[in-house]
Structure formats: C-alpha cells, structure tokens
Scaffold this active site. Structure first.
Site, PDB file in Angstrom:
ATOM      1  CG  ASN A 222      -1.787   1.174   1.368  1.00 36.54           C
ATOM      2  OD1 ASN A 222      -1.921   1.889   0.563  1.00 36.54           O
ATOM      3  ND2 ASN A 222      -2.310   1.565   2.434  1.00 36.54           N
ATOM      4  CD1 TRP A 223       3.445   0.886  -3.055  1.00 42.19           C
ATOM      5  CD2 TRP A 223       3.842   2.360  -4.673  1.00 42.19           C
ATOM      6  NE1 TRP A 223       4.215   0.140  -3.969  1.00 42.19           N
ATOM      7  CE2 TRP A 223       4.278   1.087  -4.817  1.00 42.19           C
ATOM      8  CE3 TRP A 223       3.846   3.245  -5.477  1.00 42.19           C
ATOM      9  CZ2 TRP A 223       5.275   0.639  -6.151  1.00 42.19           C
ATOM     10  CZ3 TRP A 223       4.355   2.855  -6.744  1.00 42.19           C
ATOM     11  CH2 TRP A 223       5.244   1.882  -7.188  1.00 42.19           C
ATOM     12  CE  LYS A 224      -0.355   3.213   4.755  1.00 43.98           C
ATOM     13  NZ  LYS A 224      -0.390   3.181   6.166  1.00 43.98           N
TER      14      LYS A 224
ATOM     15  CG  HIS B 152      -6.088   1.872   4.855  1.00 43.13           C
ATOM     16  ND1 HIS B 152      -5.778   2.680   5.680  1.00 43.13           N
ATOM     17  CD2 HIS B 152      -5.178   1.035   4.879  1.00 43.13           C
ATOM     18  CE1 HIS B 152      -4.396   2.376   6.145  1.00 43.13           C
ATOM     19  NE2 HIS B 152      -4.182   1.663   5.751  1.00 43.13           N
TER      20      HIS B 152
ATOM     21  CD  GLU C  87      -3.232   5.284   6.383  1.00 46.02           C
ATOM     22  OE1 GLU C  87      -3.270   5.349   5.695  1.00 46.02           O
ATOM     23  OE2 GLU C  87      -2.363   4.957   7.263  1.00 46.02           O
TER      24      GLU C  87
ATOM     25  CD  GLU D   7      -3.862  -2.691   7.224  1.00 46.54           C
ATOM     26  OE1 GLU D   7      -2.887  -2.942   6.535  1.00 46.54           O
ATOM     27  OE2 GLU D   7      -4.534  -1.577   6.681  1.00 46.54           O
TER      28      GLU D   7
ATOM     29  N   GLY E 206       1.808   1.900  10.994  1.00 44.10           N
ATOM     30  CA  GLY E 206       2.771   3.213  10.772  1.00 44.10           C
ATOM     31  C   GLY E 206       3.387   3.467  12.194  1.00 44.10           C
TER      32      GLY E 206
ATOM     33  CB  SER F 250       4.578  -2.275  12.133  1.00 45.78           C
ATOM     34  OG  SER F 250       3.986  -0.875  12.355  1.00 45.78           O
TER      35      SER F 250
ATOM     36  N   GLY G 195       2.450  -1.241   4.348  1.00 41.46           N
ATOM     37  CA  GLY G 195       2.797   0.346   4.006  1.00 41.46           C
ATOM     38  C   GLY G 195       4.063   0.614   3.998  1.00 41.46           C
ATOM     39  N   GLY G 196       4.665   1.130   5.061  1.00 39.72           N
ATOM     40  CA  GLY G 196       5.969   1.692   4.698  1.00 39.72           C
ATOM     41  C   GLY G 196       6.908   0.840   4.219  1.00 39.72           C
TER      42      GLY G 196
HETATM   43  P1  PGA Z   1       2.383   0.080   7.827  1.00 36.79           P
HETATM   44  O1  PGA Z   1       0.977   0.205   7.021  1.00 36.79           O
HETATM   45  O2  PGA Z   1       3.002  -1.425   7.273  1.00 36.79           O
HETATM   46  O3  PGA Z   1       3.141   1.334   7.220  1.00 36.79           O
HETATM   47  O4  PGA Z   1       2.317  -0.128   9.284  1.00 36.79           O
HETATM   48  C1  PGA Z   1       0.125  -0.677   6.847  1.00 36.79           C
HETATM   49  C2  PGA Z   1      -1.100  -0.358   6.088  1.00 36.79           C
HETATM   50  O5  PGA Z   1      -1.430   0.883   6.542  1.00 36.79           O
HETATM   51  O6  PGA Z   1      -1.651  -0.923   5.180  1.00 36.79           O
END
Ligand code: PGA
Length: 249
Positions: A9-11, A94, A96, A166, A172, A212, A233-234
C-alpha cells in the site's frame, strides 16, 4: 491451500516518475510464482506503473474507488476507469480512509459489491483501535465490520475477497501485533466467515495481516495457519518489500 497474497500500500507517496522507477526495479525482484504480489499505487501512477508490472506476475491495485460508475462525484474515480489500466485489486475501507475521509461500513459494503461486479478483487480492511483492544471488544468490533462489509455478497463472490486485518494501533507505528495477537484475530475472522457462509467458503477466503510488517517479522506472521499474507505500508516503499515477498527463501 490458500496462495499467499502480499500487497504493498504505497499510500500518498512518490511522484509518477519515482513510482515508475521504483516499480520497474521492484516488480522484477518480486516476480515469484508462489505468492500473489500487488502494488496498490496512487491513481496518477497507474499508467507508468502498469507498464512496469506488465512483463511480470506483479498485479496492479489501487487504494480506493467510488461505488457508482459515473456521475456528479467531484474528485472521485470509478471502476470502469480503473479497468482501462488493468487494475486487479482495490483496497477498500482502510482505517485511514475511515478516519480521514468519512468511509463508513455502509460505503465499504457498497464499494465491495461494486468492485466484485466489476471484476475487481476487493481487499477489505478491518481493525480495532487501541481503546477497543484495551476494553476487550476487539472481536466484537471486527465481527461487526466484517459482517457489514460483506452484507448481500454471495458465497461465490465472497470467496474472491481478501480481508486485511489491520489493528489501527499497529499501522505506521512500528508496533506490530504479536504473531499470537494477529493469528487470534485472523482465526476469529475465519470463524465469522464460516458463520456468514460456510466452512468451505471461509477456508477459501484469504486473510492478510497489516500493521508495521517488515522483513524481520513477515516469516513468523506468515507461518500462522490463518494469516495468508500481508498488507504492507511503509516497508512496501523500500528494499524490504522484496524480502517480505521472499520470506520463505
Ligand atoms: P504500515 O501500514 O505497514 O506502514 O504499518 C500498513 C497499512 O496501512 O496498510
């Protein structure tokens, strides 16, 4: 046996040129036969990144879409628009998007239904807050999110869905859920799926863990019986992503 699915997930990161360069390199490195690998990119990168992933087995995904095909929805993107680029997966709900963009269980359900009827595979996200975990209502919350997300979806369609568990407190933050915590909830989700549908369907649905995930915890998480991959994500924006994809080498 469920095939593992590892989605990045490149966000809201990278410019189209940076995305193209990264994807061109990373898609080749992640071209493996035993794992479904997905890059969920910002909409404006679909064109350059689809060129980069095309010669490989890496699939293209996005991070959201609207539930209508067209209309007066300023700033939105619909599933027929995505089909043009060969998009296969769409992240829906998601945390977010739920927290910052008014995504609700109802819109998640509408989007999941639209994705499936458009031939896209929804990656439906669920997860509890830290307060919910501390109050001991994690499974109640997840159960409600999963049931509402899948309302009105047939068993045949549900079998194609990917669920991403998640925990919000792990996204994050560098605080991964322990493998036991992650497995406990993923197993709980599979039970809920068996209640809604049946054991056979529940056993077909892939459940990812997200929050994470790194190269150092991926193999342990993926060794759990109910964890079928990750939403990353990250670490999906770094060299670590290849190591996560090649967790078993
Ligand atoms: P993260 O994000 O790996 O940076 O914790 C995961 C996500 O939001 O899908």
């Amino acid at each position: 046996m469920r095939k593992k699915i590892i989605a990045g997930n490149w966000k809201m990161n990278k410019t189209p040129l940076e995305g193209k360069a990264f994807a061109t390199d990373m898609a080749v490195r992640c071209d493996v036969p035993d794992v479904d690998v997905v890059f969920c990119v910002p909409f404006v990168m679909l064109c350059p990144v689809s060129g980069a992933t095309k010669p490989t087995s890496v699939a293209l995904g996005v991070q959201n879409m609207h539930f209508e095909d067209a209309g007066a929805y300023t700033g939105e993107i619909s599933s027929p628009m995505l089909a043009h680029f060969g998009v296969k997966y769409v992240i829906i709900g998601h945390s977010e998007r739920r927290a910052y963009f008014n995504e609700t269980d109802e819109t998640v359900n509408k989007k999941a239904i639209k994705a499936l009827s458009s031939g896209l595979i929804p990656i439906v996200c669920c997860g509890e807050s830290l307060a919910q975990r501390e109050q001991g209502v994690t499974m109640e919350h997840i159960r409600m999110q999963v049931k509402l997300a899948l309302a009105g979806i047939s068993a045949d369609d549900a079998a194609k869905v990917v669920i991403a568990y998640e925990p919000i407190w792990a996204i994050g933050t560098g605080k991964t859920a322990t493998t036991d915590q992650a497995e406990e909830v993923c197993a709980g989700i599979r039970k809920v799926l068996a209640e809604i549908y049946n054991e056979e369907t529940a056993n077909q649905i892939r459940i990812q863990y997200g929050g994470s995930v790194t190269a150092s915890n991926a193999a342990d998480l993926f060794a759990q019986p109910n964890i079928d991959g990750a939403l990353v994500g990250g670490a999906s924006l770094t060299d670590d992503f290849e190591k996560i994809v090649k967790y078993n080498q």
